[in-house]
Design a protein around this motif. Sequence first.
Motif, PDB file in Angstrom:
ATOM      1  N   SER A 377     -24.869 -86.678 -35.631  1.00 19.86           N
ATOM      2  CA  SER A 377     -25.531 -85.636 -34.595  1.00 19.86           C
ATOM      3  C   SER A 377     -24.843 -84.649 -35.013  1.00 19.86           C
ATOM      4  O   SER A 377     -23.264 -84.288 -34.686  1.00 19.86           O
ATOM      5  CB  SER A 377     -25.348 -86.040 -32.768  1.00 19.86           C
ATOM      6  OG  SER A 377     -25.994 -84.750 -32.368  1.00 19.86           O
ATOM      7  N   PRO A 378     -25.395 -83.307 -35.480  1.00 21.19           N
ATOM      8  CA  PRO A 378     -24.157 -82.507 -36.607  1.00 21.19           C
ATOM      9  C   PRO A 378     -23.229 -81.597 -35.263  1.00 21.19           C
ATOM     10  O   PRO A 378     -24.014 -81.332 -33.669  1.00 21.19           O
ATOM     11  CB  PRO A 378     -25.671 -81.597 -36.481  1.00 21.19           C
ATOM     12  CG  PRO A 378     -26.974 -81.903 -36.491  1.00 21.19           C
ATOM     13  CD  PRO A 378     -26.488 -83.227 -35.772  1.00 21.19           C
ATOM     14  N   LEU A 379     -22.032 -81.715 -35.437  1.00 20.93           N
ATOM     15  CA  LEU A 379     -21.085 -80.603 -34.744  1.00 20.93           C
ATOM     16  C   LEU A 379     -21.423 -79.288 -34.008  1.00 20.93           C
ATOM     17  O   LEU A 379     -20.884 -78.548 -33.484  1.00 20.93           O
ATOM     18  CB  LEU A 379     -19.890 -81.138 -34.844  1.00 20.93           C
ATOM     19  CG  LEU A 379     -19.271 -82.425 -35.535  1.00 20.93           C
ATOM     20  CD1 LEU A 379     -18.128 -82.532 -36.367  1.00 20.93           C
ATOM     21  CD2 LEU A 379     -19.497 -83.372 -33.816  1.00 20.93           C
ATOM     22  N   ARG A 380     -22.146 -78.267 -34.577  1.00 21.54           N
ATOM     23  CA  ARG A 380     -22.368 -76.874 -34.820  1.00 21.54           C
ATOM     24  C   ARG A 380     -23.454 -76.630 -34.263  1.00 21.54           C
ATOM     25  O   ARG A 380     -24.517 -76.677 -34.149  1.00 21.54           O
ATOM     26  CB  ARG A 380     -22.277 -76.880 -36.453  1.00 21.54           C
ATOM     27  CG  ARG A 380     -20.707 -76.207 -37.009  1.00 21.54           C
ATOM     28  CD  ARG A 380     -20.652 -75.574 -36.813  1.00 21.54           C
ATOM     29  NE  ARG A 380     -20.264 -73.373 -36.172  1.00 21.54           N
ATOM     30  CZ  ARG A 380     -20.355 -72.974 -36.897  1.00 21.54           C
ATOM     31  NH1 ARG A 380     -19.705 -73.411 -38.499  1.00 21.54           N
ATOM     32  NH2 ARG A 380     -20.485 -71.822 -36.845  1.00 21.54           N
ATOM     33  N   LEU A 381     -22.970 -75.965 -33.286  1.00 27.08           N
ATOM     34  CA  LEU A 381     -24.047 -75.085 -32.411  1.00 27.08           C
ATOM     35  C   LEU A 381     -25.498 -74.216 -33.416  1.00 27.08           C
ATOM     36  O   LEU A 381     -24.611 -73.980 -34.559  1.00 27.08           O
ATOM     37  CB  LEU A 381     -23.450 -73.623 -31.649  1.00 27.08           C
ATOM     38  CG  LEU A 381     -23.281 -74.693 -30.561  1.00 27.08           C
ATOM     39  CD1 LEU A 381     -22.423 -73.295 -29.411  1.00 27.08           C
ATOM     40  CD2 LEU A 381     -23.769 -75.258 -29.240  1.00 27.08           C
ATOM     41  N   SER A 382     -26.210 -73.714 -33.858  1.00 25.09           N
ATOM     42  CA  SER A 382     -26.768 -72.738 -33.840  1.00 25.09           C
ATOM     43  C   SER A 382     -26.294 -71.878 -34.363  1.00 25.09           C
ATOM     44  O   SER A 382     -25.252 -71.346 -32.907  1.00 25.09           O
ATOM     45  CB  SER A 382     -28.387 -72.681 -33.889  1.00 25.09           C
ATOM     46  OG  SER A 382     -28.281 -72.415 -32.374  1.00 25.09           O
ATOM     47  N   GLN A 383     -26.524 -71.140 -34.964  1.00 29.07           N
ATOM     48  CA  GLN A 383     -26.242 -69.838 -34.834  1.00 29.07           C
ATOM     49  C   GLN A 383     -26.726 -68.821 -33.950  1.00 29.07           C
ATOM     50  O   GLN A 383     -26.061 -68.135 -33.620  1.00 29.07           O
ATOM     51  CB  GLN A 383     -26.757 -68.057 -36.552  1.00 29.07           C
ATOM     52  CG  GLN A 383     -25.897 -67.927 -36.723  1.00 29.07           C
ATOM     53  CD  GLN A 383     -26.033 -66.314 -37.896  1.00 29.07           C
ATOM     54  OE1 GLN A 383     -27.228 -67.330 -38.955  1.00 29.07           O
ATOM     55  NE2 GLN A 383     -25.653 -65.869 -38.886  1.00 29.07           N
ATOM     56  N   GLU A 384     -27.545 -68.619 -34.091  1.00 27.24           N
ATOM     57  CA  GLU A 384     -28.723 -67.968 -32.432  1.00 27.24           C
ATOM     58  C   GLU A 384     -27.344 -68.325 -31.643  1.00 27.24           C
ATOM     59  O   GLU A 384     -26.915 -67.761 -30.094  1.00 27.24           O
ATOM     60  CB  GLU A 384     -29.657 -68.199 -31.876  1.00 27.24           C
ATOM     61  CG  GLU A 384     -30.282 -67.398 -31.335  1.00 27.24           C
ATOM     62  CD  GLU A 384     -31.720 -68.079 -30.253  1.00 27.24           C
ATOM     63  OE1 GLU A 384     -31.885 -67.642 -29.657  1.00 27.24           O
ATOM     64  OE2 GLU A 384     -32.489 -68.340 -31.778  1.00 27.24           O
ATOM     65  N   GLU A 385     -27.114 -69.965 -31.300  1.00 24.25           N
ATOM     66  CA  GLU A 385     -26.491 -70.052 -29.935  1.00 24.25           C
ATOM     67  C   GLU A 385     -25.413 -69.403 -30.024  1.00 24.25           C
ATOM     68  O   GLU A 385     -24.398 -69.482 -28.715  1.00 24.25           O
ATOM     69  CB  GLU A 385     -26.645 -72.061 -30.127  1.00 24.25           C
ATOM     70  CG  GLU A 385     -28.044 -72.580 -29.550  1.00 24.25           C
ATOM     71  CD  GLU A 385     -27.621 -74.046 -29.831  1.00 24.25           C
ATOM     72  OE1 GLU A 385     -28.024 -74.312 -29.580  1.00 24.25           O
ATOM     73  OE2 GLU A 385     -26.987 -74.932 -30.488  1.00 24.25           O
ATOM     74  N   GLU A 386     -23.746 -69.640 -31.108  1.00 17.01           N
ATOM     75  CA  GLU A 386     -22.991 -69.278 -31.251  1.00 17.01           C
ATOM     76  C   GLU A 386     -22.541 -68.054 -31.071  1.00 17.01           C
ATOM     77  O   GLU A 386     -22.311 -67.471 -30.011  1.00 17.01           O
ATOM     78  CB  GLU A 386     -22.705 -69.481 -32.712  1.00 17.01           C
ATOM     79  CG  GLU A 386     -21.425 -69.277 -32.616  1.00 17.01           C
ATOM     80  CD  GLU A 386     -20.963 -69.556 -34.148  1.00 17.01           C
ATOM     81  OE1 GLU A 386     -19.595 -68.388 -35.149  1.00 17.01           O
ATOM     82  OE2 GLU A 386     -20.635 -70.457 -34.761  1.00 17.01           O
ATOM     83  N   TYR A 387     -23.895 -66.998 -31.313  1.00 11.40           N
ATOM     84  CA  TYR A 387     -24.018 -66.012 -31.390  1.00 11.40           C
ATOM     85  C   TYR A 387     -24.583 -65.505 -29.509  1.00 11.40           C
ATOM     86  O   TYR A 387     -23.608 -64.630 -29.001  1.00 11.40           O
ATOM     87  CB  TYR A 387     -25.150 -65.398 -31.615  1.00 11.40           C
ATOM     88  CG  TYR A 387     -25.578 -63.530 -30.952  1.00 11.40           C
ATOM     89  CD1 TYR A 387     -24.634 -62.073 -32.168  1.00 11.40           C
ATOM     90  CD2 TYR A 387     -26.728 -63.268 -30.396  1.00 11.40           C
ATOM     91  CE1 TYR A 387     -25.010 -60.772 -31.458  1.00 11.40           C
ATOM     92  CE2 TYR A 387     -26.669 -61.798 -29.723  1.00 11.40           C
ATOM     93  CZ  TYR A 387     -25.741 -60.713 -30.623  1.00 11.40           C
ATOM     94  OH  TYR A 387     -26.268 -59.546 -30.260  1.00 11.40           O
ATOM     95  N   ASN A 388     -24.645 -66.377 -28.594  1.00 12.76           N
ATOM     96  CA  ASN A 388     -24.938 -65.762 -27.105  1.00 12.76           C
ATOM     97  C   ASN A 388     -23.954 -66.312 -26.432  1.00 12.76           C
ATOM     98  O   ASN A 388     -23.930 -66.477 -25.208  1.00 12.76           O
ATOM     99  CB  ASN A 388     -26.549 -66.465 -26.973  1.00 12.76           C
ATOM    100  CG  ASN A 388     -27.877 -66.707 -27.080  1.00 12.76           C
ATOM    101  OD1 ASN A 388     -27.511 -64.604 -27.497  1.00 12.76           O
ATOM    102  ND2 ASN A 388     -28.863 -66.790 -27.302  1.00 12.76           N
ATOM    103  N   GLY A 389     -23.487 -67.342 -26.888  1.00 10.57           N
ATOM    104  CA  GLY A 389     -22.034 -67.969 -26.949  1.00 10.57           C
ATOM    105  C   GLY A 389     -22.276 -69.204 -26.030  1.00 10.57           C
ATOM    106  O   GLY A 389     -23.682 -69.418 -25.361  1.00 10.57           O
ATOM    107  N   ALA A 390     -21.351 -70.293 -26.030  1.00 10.91           N
ATOM    108  CA  ALA A 390     -20.886 -71.355 -25.418  1.00 10.91           C
ATOM    109  C   ALA A 390     -21.412 -71.463 -23.979  1.00 10.91           C
ATOM    110  O   ALA A 390     -21.934 -72.879 -23.579  1.00 10.91           O
ATOM    111  CB  ALA A 390     -20.023 -72.503 -26.008  1.00 10.91           C
ATOM    112  N   ASP A 391     -21.314 -70.554 -23.404  1.00  9.12           N
ATOM    113  CA  ASP A 391     -21.494 -70.654 -22.023  1.00  9.12           C
ATOM    114  C   ASP A 391     -22.861 -70.613 -21.691  1.00  9.12           C
ATOM    115  O   ASP A 391     -22.995 -71.825 -21.050  1.00  9.12           O
ATOM    116  CB  ASP A 391     -20.694 -69.636 -21.229  1.00  9.12           C
ATOM    117  CG  ASP A 391     -19.205 -69.459 -21.488  1.00  9.12           C
ATOM    118  OD1 ASP A 391     -18.334 -70.788 -22.416  1.00  9.12           O
ATOM    119  OD2 ASP A 391     -17.985 -68.658 -20.715  1.00  9.12           O
TER     120      ASP A 391
END
Length: 404
Positions: A377-391
């Motif tokens: 199960s990949p550890l990284r958020l997608s680029q869009e999710e990271e841009y929006n923020g983990a919150d």
Amino acid sequence: MDILNSAVENLVNGTNTLFILLGAIMVLFMHAGFAFLEVGTVRHKNQVNALVKIITDFGISTIAYFFIGYWVAYGSSFFSSASELTANNGYDLVKFFFLLTFAAAIPAIVSGGIAERARFNPFLVASFFIVALVYPFFEGLIWNGNFGYQAWLADTFGAPFHDFAGSIVVHAVGGWIAFAAIYVLGSRYGRFRNGRLVAFAPSNIPFLALGAWILTVGWFGFNVMSAQTIEAISGLVAVNSLMAMVGGTLLALVVGKNDPGFIHNGPLAGLVAVCAGSDLMHPIGALITGAIAGGLFVYIFTWAQNNLTKFDDVLGVWPLHGLCGLWGGIAAGIFGLESLGGLGGVSFMAQLIGSLAGIAVALIGGFIVYGLVNKISPLRLSQEEEYNGADLSIHKIGATSMDD
């Protein structure tokens, strides 16, 4: 006379249980320090995630350590009757609680390194296996003498590996496990543009400072109460912790050129380094140990941020815990020597080899666990999710109403 002896024994057992319970509570409170240090360092859109990770990782760590990790390290389990578990005022149960707070520091350390771009559930799974297997394997080698490792060091170099409060067992192991996680995860998007570093400023310096202060105060429970009994307590540990904290602060002030982030991490660097030899060093040796750690943190963190484009350590947990912890393990073999004012009973070679063994276990275990989890199960958020923020991407809520 038998009644008197029994009363004295009960008093000693109760006092020791209370003593180590207070230590467990102080180290438990340090996890609030981990949380606020991360909250203050990450960008505003990742503050909720920082808070949730720390407390959830503690819950996962408790289950992992209670059912598996404590048995791996000490060969003891809790599958007996409550009447047996409460012998000696339940000292063994509270000892587990105290050592659990150390074990749970490993995911808390990792959390700061992988902040702002990590998926939630895969890292919880990884935390379980780190606390259940990787950390307690080395903990048992050093603090329980498993597999004859300490006996071999003593026979070969004249003394076993000495790590009173975990410069290597906890901090270096945590820092180098974090190194593996950070490497597998990769850098945040936008951190380098056109080959130049883009600095992501801390969101809240007061929260960062609060986290550092909570950790600093709790550290006196971490170090002093590692004695685990009243009769073994030493004021030398307390004063050495104080001197290392001050040394780390002052050199971070100078080398870090008044930067508040460096200044508040300076005492933590000093305290990481003094853990191993805090019961052996002269206070002046502790001051030097802490000062070197404070300068080491500032220099290596700055160098890594500016030169390692694919290694993105948000809070600097690798230099703070990994490298300062390594220095602390080695420093115990220098400033613990009688010739340098220490109490003796240590070997420089045993300290060096024991420290390197901790790094090897951490790196091998870290890359295995995070590598396997990442494949499943990949550890990284997608680029869009990271841009929006983990919150918002993970928890669907921001830190304040302005983010709604």
